[in-house]
Write a protein that holds these residues in place. Structure first.
Motif, PDB file in Angstrom:
ATOM      1  N   ALA A 178      89.082  -3.072 113.556  1.00  0.00           N
ATOM      2  CA  ALA A 178      89.503  -4.452 113.809  1.00  0.00           C
ATOM      3  C   ALA A 178      89.895  -5.142 112.500  1.00  0.00           C
ATOM      4  CB  ALA A 178      88.383  -5.221 114.506  1.00  0.00           C
ATOM      5  N   LEU A 179      89.163  -4.847 111.431  1.00  0.00           N
ATOM      6  CA  LEU A 179      89.487  -5.442 110.136  1.00  0.00           C
ATOM      7  C   LEU A 179      90.855  -4.963 109.662  1.00  0.00           C
ATOM      8  CD1 LEU A 179      88.726  -7.156 107.713  1.00  0.00           C
ATOM      9  CD2 LEU A 179      87.446  -5.210 106.801  1.00  0.00           C
ATOM     10  N   GLN A 180      91.178  -3.707 109.925  1.00  0.00           N
ATOM     11  CA  GLN A 180      92.494  -3.194 109.557  1.00  0.00           C
ATOM     12  C   GLN A 180      93.593  -3.961 110.269  1.00  0.00           C
ATOM     13  OE1 GLN A 180      93.184  -1.146 107.187  1.00  0.00           O
ATOM     14  NE2 GLN A 180      95.381  -0.980 107.553  1.00  0.00           N
ATOM     15  N   GLN A 181      93.358  -4.277 111.553  1.00  0.00           N
ATOM     16  CA  GLN A 181      94.328  -5.080 112.299  1.00  0.00           C
ATOM     17  C   GLN A 181      94.456  -6.483 111.712  1.00  0.00           C
ATOM     18  OE1 GLN A 181      96.515  -5.117 114.915  1.00  0.00           O
ATOM     19  NE2 GLN A 181      96.490  -2.866 114.921  1.00  0.00           N
ATOM     20  N   GLY A 195      97.759 -10.216 108.216  1.00  0.00           N
ATOM     21  CA  GLY A 195      97.584 -11.207 107.161  1.00  0.00           C
ATOM     22  C   GLY A 195      96.457 -12.173 107.427  1.00  0.00           C
ATOM     23  N   LEU A 196      95.480 -11.760 108.247  1.00  0.00           N
ATOM     24  CA  LEU A 196      94.397 -12.658 108.651  1.00  0.00           C
ATOM     25  C   LEU A 196      93.049 -12.297 108.050  1.00  0.00           C
ATOM     26  CD1 LEU A 196      95.283 -12.908 112.459  1.00  0.00           C
ATOM     27  CD2 LEU A 196      95.828 -14.567 110.657  1.00  0.00           C
ATOM     28  N   ALA A 197      92.951 -11.156 107.388  1.00  0.00           N
ATOM     29  CA  ALA A 197      91.665 -10.726 106.829  1.00  0.00           C
ATOM     30  C   ALA A 197      91.281 -11.594 105.638  1.00  0.00           C
ATOM     31  CB  ALA A 197      91.736  -9.263 106.407  1.00  0.00           C
ATOM     32  N   GLY A 199      85.586 -12.989 103.224  1.00  0.00           N
ATOM     33  CA  GLY A 199      84.373 -13.053 104.029  1.00  0.00           C
ATOM     34  C   GLY A 199      84.279 -11.907 105.013  1.00  0.00           C
ATOM     35  N   ASP A 200      85.413 -11.508 105.600  1.00  0.00           N
ATOM     36  CA  ASP A 200      85.412 -10.376 106.532  1.00  0.00           C
ATOM     37  C   ASP A 200      84.986  -9.095 105.823  1.00  0.00           C
ATOM     38  OD1 ASP A 200      86.376 -12.032 108.573  1.00  0.00           O
ATOM     39  OD2 ASP A 200      88.477 -11.590 108.087  1.00  0.00           O
ATOM     40  N   TYR A 201      85.562  -8.860 104.647  1.00  0.00           N
ATOM     41  CA  TYR A 201      85.209  -7.659 103.888  1.00  0.00           C
ATOM     42  C   TYR A 201      83.738  -7.702 103.466  1.00  0.00           C
ATOM     43  CZ  TYR A 201      90.120  -6.297 103.633  1.00  0.00           C
ATOM     44  OH  TYR A 201      91.402  -5.891 103.949  1.00  0.00           O
TER      45      TYR A 201
END
Length: 313
Positions: free
Chosen positions: A107-110, A115-117, A120-122
Motif C-alpha cells: 500500500a505504501l508503494q501505491q 505522490g501521497l507517501a 510519517g508513513d515510512y
C-alpha cells in the motif's frame, strides 16, 4: 479483585501512528470501517490475544483483502489506499504478524507512486518492522523514506538455525543484540516473568522481592525475566534496568509466536514450571498478597532455601 498489571494492548493503541498528520480519520468506506472495527477489537481487554488476532484477521479478510490484488489496488481511490495502509499497519501493530506489514509495504508503494507517501508513513512502517524485530526491513523502509537509521539496532542470530523459543540479549554499552535459543527446563523449577522496565507494577514487584531474602534468592536462581515486544524497542532503558537490577536482568522476546502458551500482553506475570510443566500462573502485583502467593508456590515446589524460609504472614 482488581488485577494490578500494565496492559500493553490498550497502551499500544496510544502508540499507534495516530500522531502523524497524514493519518486520516476512519471513513465510511469498506476499508474505513475496517480501521474502526480493528480498533474496537484491540481495546477489548476481556478477549485473549489469540481470539483478538482471529477477530482482526477476519475483519482484515473482509474489509481489506479484496483490495490487495495488484490490479485492484491500482484501481482503488487515493482515500481508500490511505485507509488500507492504516488498516495493515494497525493490524500489524496489534498482532505482530508479518503478512500485515508486507501488505502495508504494498500500500505504501501505491501511495508513493501517487505522490501521497509521507515521512510519517515510512516511519510508521519502519516502526512496525522494528516491533516485529525485523531490523533489516525496518532499516530499508527508513532508508526509502530518507529517515535516519542510526538508532535501528542490528540483531545477531546465535540460534544456529534451531527453532523454538528465542530471546534477545541486550548486553552492555554498545554490544550487539544477540538472539539466542531458550527452553523451559525439563528438570527442576523454573519461573518465566513477563515484565517491562516501563511498568510500575514490575518496579514494585522487584522492590518488594528485594525485601524478602528467601524470595529474592529463589527468584535469582529460578527466574528468567522477559520483555514483550508491544512497548517501545528501547534498548537503552533495558540496559539501564539490567545494570540496576542484575538479579532481574531482562531479555527481549523475539516473537510472541514462539511463546504462544504465555500471554505477553500484561506485565508482570509469573509462570512457574516444574519439570517443564506449568504449575502456577500469577498475574499482576498486589504487594504482599502476590508476594505471599509466590512464596507459597515456590515453597510447595521445594524451591525455597530451608535456612531462609519466611512463609506468608
Amino acid at each position: 479483585m482488581r488485577i494490578r498489571s500494565c496492559w500493553w494492548i490498550p497502551m499500544l493503541a496510544m502508540a499507534l501512528p495516530a500522531a502523524h498528520a497524514a493519518r486520516a480519520p476512519a471513513s465510511d468506506t469498506v476499508p474505513g470501517r475496517g480501521v474502526a472495527e480493528i480498533e474496537v477489537v484491540s481495546r477489548d481487554a476481556t478477549t485473549s490475544a489469540g481470539e483478538q488476532a482471529r477477530q482482526i484477521d477476519a475483519i482484515y479478510k473482509r474489509r481489506f483483502r479484496p483490495y490487495l490484488d495488484p490490479v485492484a489496488l491500482g484501481r482503488t481511490s487515493d482515500a481508500d489506499i490511505r485507509q488500507i495502509f492504516q488498516g495493515a499497519v494497525d493490524a500489524g501493530f496489534y498482532t505482530l504478524e508479518r503478512n500485515y506489514a508486507l501488505d502495508g509495504a504494498h500500500a505504501l508503494q501505491q501511495l508513493k507512486m501517487r505522490g501521497l507517501a509521507t515521512k510519517g508513513d515510512y516511519d510508521d512502517l519502519s516502526s512496525l518492522f522494528i516491533r516485529m524485530r525485523d531490523t533489516v526491513d525496518a532499516r530499508e523502509i527508513a532508508r526509502q523514506g530518507k529517515l535516519p537509521t542510526d538508532d535501528i539496532p542490528d540483531i545477531q542470530d546465535m540460534t544456529g538455525g534451531r527453532t523454538g523459543r528465542t530471546l534477545i540479549s541486550v548486553g552492555e554499552g554498545n554490544a550487539l543484540l544477540q538472539r539466542r535459543s531458550f527452553s523451559i527446563d525439563q528438570h527442576g523449577v523454573q519461573m518465566v516473568v513477563v515484565s517491562s522496565p516501563h511498568c510500575h507494577f514490575t518496579v514494585n514487584a522487584v522492590a518488594d522481592i528485594a525485601k524478602n531474602p528467601a524470595l529474592e534468592k529463589a527468584m535469582a536462581k529460578h527466574s528468567t525475566w522477559i520483555v514483550p515486544p508491544y512497548g517501545s524497542f528501547d534498548i537503552a532503558d533495558t540496559r539501564q534496568w539490567n545494570v540496576a537490577h542484575p538479579a532481574e536482568s531482562m531479555r527481549l522476546i523475539y516473537s510472541p509466536d514462539e511463546w504462544a502458551d504465555i500471554d505477553t500482553r500484561a506485565t508482570p506475570q509469573f509462570y512457574v514450571f516444574k519439570n517443564g510443566k506449568l504449575q502456577k500462573k500469577i498475574v499482576g502485583w498486589r504487594g504482599k498478597n502476590t508476594e505471599d502467593e509466590l512464596i507459597s508456590t515456590l515453597n510447595q515446589l521445594g524451591a525455597l532455601d530451608p535456612s531462609q524460609k519466611k512463609g506468608p504472614g
